[in-house]
Every structure is written in structure tokens, then in C-alpha cells.
Design an enzyme around this catalytic site. Structure first.
Site, PDB file in Angstrom:
ATOM      1  N   GLU A  23       0.843  -1.194   0.000  1.00 27.18           N
ATOM      2  CA  GLU A  23       0.000   0.000   0.000  1.00 27.18           C
ATOM      3  C   GLU A  23       0.884   1.253   0.000  1.00 27.18           C
ATOM      4  O   GLU A  23       1.955   1.281   0.608  1.00 27.18           O
ATOM      5  CB  GLU A  23      -0.863  -0.028   1.257  1.00 27.18           C
ATOM      6  N   CYS A  68      -5.202  -3.252   2.763  1.00 31.63           N
ATOM      7  CA  CYS A  68      -4.924  -3.231   4.202  1.00 31.63           C
ATOM      8  C   CYS A  68      -6.172  -3.470   5.061  1.00 31.63           C
ATOM      9  O   CYS A  68      -6.635  -4.604   5.186  1.00 31.63           O
ATOM     10  CB  CYS A  68      -4.222  -1.916   4.549  1.00 31.63           C
ATOM     11  N   LYS A 111      -9.483   2.184  -1.867  1.00 29.64           N
ATOM     12  CA  LYS A 111      -9.713   1.592  -0.549  1.00 29.64           C
ATOM     13  C   LYS A 111     -11.143   1.843  -0.083  1.00 29.64           C
ATOM     14  O   LYS A 111     -11.634   2.974  -0.106  1.00 29.64           O
ATOM     15  CB  LYS A 111      -8.709   2.174   0.449  1.00 29.64           C
TER      16      LYS A 111
END
Length: 282
Positions: A45, A149, A116
Site C-alpha cells: 500500500e 490493508c 480503498k
């Protein structure tokens, strides 16, 4: 037809705010992975400019358009030259919007972008929200879903991809220490990847970074997980730049993965019983 290939995760430490340095560093590791025979290379990331931005304005200064910004363009050139597929995290600028994003690139260029979905901590003030869901991209290697994540903390991330036929979910990550975790226990992020793989009968690649950035420590521990939920490679170290490598077969394993006579977590769902929405918090 041979469908097995080598999957690589690149665990590294980006240089905060230095896009040219990070292009150099990620390019080195992509070449290393390709030299080892990898067909798909996954980077962490926020590999383009680092992660710990003070605010939205600072993130915007380090953001770049996709796919025409310098980082993604450099990765695309490598994908074409080396005939590999690349997934990497980038701070994306789209007009006035800023996203924590990941791109999928192939030998012919940009395939897709994921933004995300679940924003963690200060990310809620820094980034715009994903409004596109969890796309799955069909490639010659197999069908690839993506998360970033904290998305791994939500079973819906894996399930959304799996229900669209994903063979692999890639998770560029910046994993941080989990308060209260026993020293001898596996990293919580590794458990999330293992559970997501097992519960959805797909491969998972969780690739994190190392180092300390503006006081925030990162734990490494990158891991490649098979569809049975057990690690194929890793967890990597908590503090070294390194490759994690595993041979996978996204296409050839479909029948075995999805027709297990004992456990079929996708086929055996009871959607007539599930509570799909409700109050959040206490």
C-alpha cells in the site's frame, strides 16, 4: 495448458514524499521478482510516496493521476518490458478527489484501479471514499480481486470478490502493530488473510511494508496464502526488505477449490437467514 505461475510479494520500505526514489526502489524489486520467474508482482500500500500524511492537503501534494502519473507509468513500462503483471499501492488524484488506491497493470498496460473501501483512523479525513465496490479483473493468470490493508478486516471484502469469481484477492497493505497482541501469536493481519482465503476458497496475497514513518511502525509479515487457508510463503520478517514467492494455480485449481465434498463456503451459504444490515457501534 500450463496455468501454474510464480506469485511474488515485495516487502519494502518506501521513502516518504520521494516519488522518484520510490520508483527506483520498486523498480529494482520488480526486476528482482521477474528475474526469479514471477509472473505477478504485488507491492505494498502507498508504495508511491509513503503513507503517514499530516492531512488531506499534504496527501494531495504527493498524489498523482492514474494511469498517467509517473509511478504508474514507470510500473507499466516494466510490465511491458518484463511481460509481468503488477499490483501496487499509489496515492491517486482524480480531479479534486484523493484516493488511497491500488492499480493492476499487465504487459499491455493499465487493467484497473481499486480504491480503498474501508478507511482507517485519520484516512477518513484524508481520502475520498470508494464508490465503485470490489471489482474483479479477468486476466490470463486468473480472476483477480483487490483490497487494501484494513479492507481485510471486513469479511465482505473477500466475499464480494469471491462471489464475482475471484481466484485471488491481492491486499497491498501497511500493517501496523495490534495493541495487546500476544508476542507468540501470529500477526492479526496474517490471521485475517488466512481466514479470508479459507472462507472463500481463494488465494490471498497480503503484502505489507516495513520501517517507521513519522513515528508510526509497520510490522512487515507479508504472506501468500493458499485457498485452504494455510500460508504458501511467509510470513516474512518484521523488519527486512525481501521477496515472498509461491507457485500458484488460479485457473487450474478452480474445480478442486469449489467442488470440495466437505466444505463449500460459497455454495452452502444461507442467505435467507443472514442479517445483512443493522446498527453499528455500541
Amino acid at each position: 495448458m500450463v496455468t501454474r505461475f510464480l506469485l511474488a510479494g515485495v516487502q519494502l520500505q518506501p521513502v516518504f514524499g520521494d516519488i522518484p526514489a520510490n520508483i527506483t526502489r520498486t523498480s529494482y524489486w520488480i526486476r528482482e521478482a521477474a528475474g526469479r520467474g514471477a509472473r505477478l508482482v504485488v507491492l505494498p500500500e502507498a508504495a508511491s510516496a509513503g503513507y503517514v500524511f499530516a492531512d488531506r492537503a499534504e496527501a494531495a501534494r504527493h498524489a498523482q493521476p492514474v494511469p498517467d502519473g509517473p509511478t504508474v507509468a514507470a510500473w507499466a513500462r516494466l510490465a511491458a518490458e518484463l511481460e509481468v503483471w503488477i499490483v501496487g499501492g499509489v496515492t491517486e488524484r482524480d480531479g479534486n478527489r484523493v484516493f488511497n488506491a491500488a492499480v493492476l497493470l499487465g504487459p499491455t498496460g493499465h487493467v484497473g484501479t481499486f480504491r480503498k473501501a474501508h478507511l482507517w483512523n485519520d484516512e477518513k479525513e484524508i481520502y475520498d471514499r470508494n464508490g465503485d465496490g470490489f471489482p474483479v479483473f479477468d486476466t490470463p493468470l486468473g480472476r483477480i480481486g483487490m483490497g487494501i490493508c484494513y479492507d481485510a478486516w471486513f469479511p465482505e471484502t473477500f466475499r464480494s470478490a469471491a462471489l464475482q469469481g475471484a481466484d485471488l484477492v491481492v491486499l497491498p497493505s501497511n500493517w501496523v502493530p495490534v495493541p495487546g497482541q500476544p508476542e507468540a501469536a501470529p500477526a492479526m493481519a496474517n490471521l485475517m488473510c488466512m481466514t479470508g482465503a479459507h472462507s472463500n476458497q481463494c488465494y490471498v496475497a497480503g503484502v505489507s511494508r516495513i520501517g517507521v514513518e513519522r513515528g508510526q511502525a509497520f510490522v512487515g509479515r507479508s504472506v501468500l496464502v493458499g485457498p485452504d487457508g494455510w500460508p504458501l510463503a511467509g510470513p516474512a520478517s518484521p523488519d527486512r526488505e525481501e521477496l515472498v514467492l509461491a507457485e500458484v494455480d488460479l485457473i487450474g485449481s478452480r474445480a478442486e477449490r469449489l467442488r470440495n465434498p466437505f466444505n463449500q463456503p460459497l455454495a452452502d451459504r444461507r442467505t435467507d437467514l443472514y442479517v445483512l444490515d443493522g446498527p453499528a457501534g455500541g
